[in-house]
Enzyme design. Sequence first.
Site, short mmCIF file in Angstrom:
data_model
loop_
_atom_site.label_atom_id
_atom_site.label_comp_id
_atom_site.label_asym_id
_atom_site.label_seq_id
_atom_site.Cartn_x
_atom_site.Cartn_y
_atom_site.Cartn_z
CB CYS A 249 -12.53 -8.61 -8.30
SG CYS A 249 -10.95 -9.32 -7.79
CB CYS B 207 4.60 -8.25 -28.01
SG CYS B 207 4.54 -6.70 -27.16
#
Lengths: 77, 364
Positions: B327, B187
């Site tokens: 993570c 965008c």
Amino acid sequence: MAIEILFFGSLTDATTVGRLIVEDVTDTDQLKTYLMERYPALCSARYFVAVNQRMIQQTESLQPGDIVALMPPFSGG
Amino acid sequence: MLNNERYIRQMILPGFGQAAQDKLRAAKVLIIGVGGLGCPALQYLVGAGVGAIGLMDGDTVSRSNLHRQLLFNESDIGKNKAFVAAEKMKLLDPEISFLVYPFQLSNRNALDYIGAYDIVIDGTDNFAAKYMINDACVLLHKTFVYGAVSRYQGQVSVFNVTAGKGRSLNYRDLFPVSPARGEIQSCEEAGVIGVLPGIIGTMQAAEAVKLLTGLGETLYGRLYNYDVWQARSYEIVLSLHPDVTEIDQDSFVQADYSFVCEDGDEDIPEINVREFNRLLQEPNVFVLDVRERHEFPRIDFSDAQIPMSELQASLETLPAKEICVICHQGIRSVYAAQLIKTRRNLPVYSLKGGLTAYFNQQGI
């Protein structure tokens, strides 16, 4: 050892700064991890990395005074 | 007989002369996107005497275009940009032939239209068109002049110069994978300062003139970045990406380039350590570690490790299972999960607090 990081384009939405000095990173992988922990929004950002104005294709070791650029794609016209 | 009076100020340049002018007159340039970049590029290419110019744009002029697309004025609002631009440029130089394509580029028409031109100017404003132009030019061995802007910064380069040996640099060497649906970066509604596309589009015209005449040095192999607000430019020497392979015609025509702008904030369920321990017992759950390879501690309960920096390119390797992403601290894993959700649409979770939380609780 000081490395200068330059964030281009919309990457500054994630970092809020265009330029950053980082100490104690020895290679570009370590730098990426550091940056992603510091600026989590970078995780989903798209960019390529250049060291001293040369695009890199794999991890490279960093020396004091190196300049690392994170360059995202732009799509406006 | 060429109207030399019109071009005399460039023809008297050392090395330019009649020969370079003739090359411009014999050249055919396709401008795709006649907007902020395409308008200034067009004006200077007409000025320079390029013999045939194709104009492709399916958009109509709107008032919000006028701060940067100065070829148009109030009376053009609502009219097709390619038509209006051709009409105005005929007034500047009636000897130039203009071909108008009042529609957007698609992978169904790209090869036919691009194939008829010597070089292409990328004046588009979206990733779908930029990847399409790149891939079509690679297929057809056409050089294209890339330009793009984002707020205060612009990029220019020249891609796919096919004269040399081996594979030529193209846009996919910089960004191999096209953006996914839902990626925020597709965008570009963020705004642009009007003069910037004027500068970048004019630079694209300059690159085209050099390519067509064989004079000067082009930006092939370099990405030029200009920051109009800081008045700084930055150049990067580019290199071939090892994973980029040449596309074939069938996959080009069948590819889905219609990635659209969507909100990237998929809601990702976060699970706690107790739930994570239970999921580890489930055979249909795939545990994905997205830490970089050098990160510690090593673990033996993940099904795969794909570092966040490589995940984008490896999404297709994930199995069609429930995915649990982990993570270090549970931050990157949320982003990874969003990527997996938008690109693969698999059920996906993120471990809240990451492995830090996991090892803290295991220790208790």
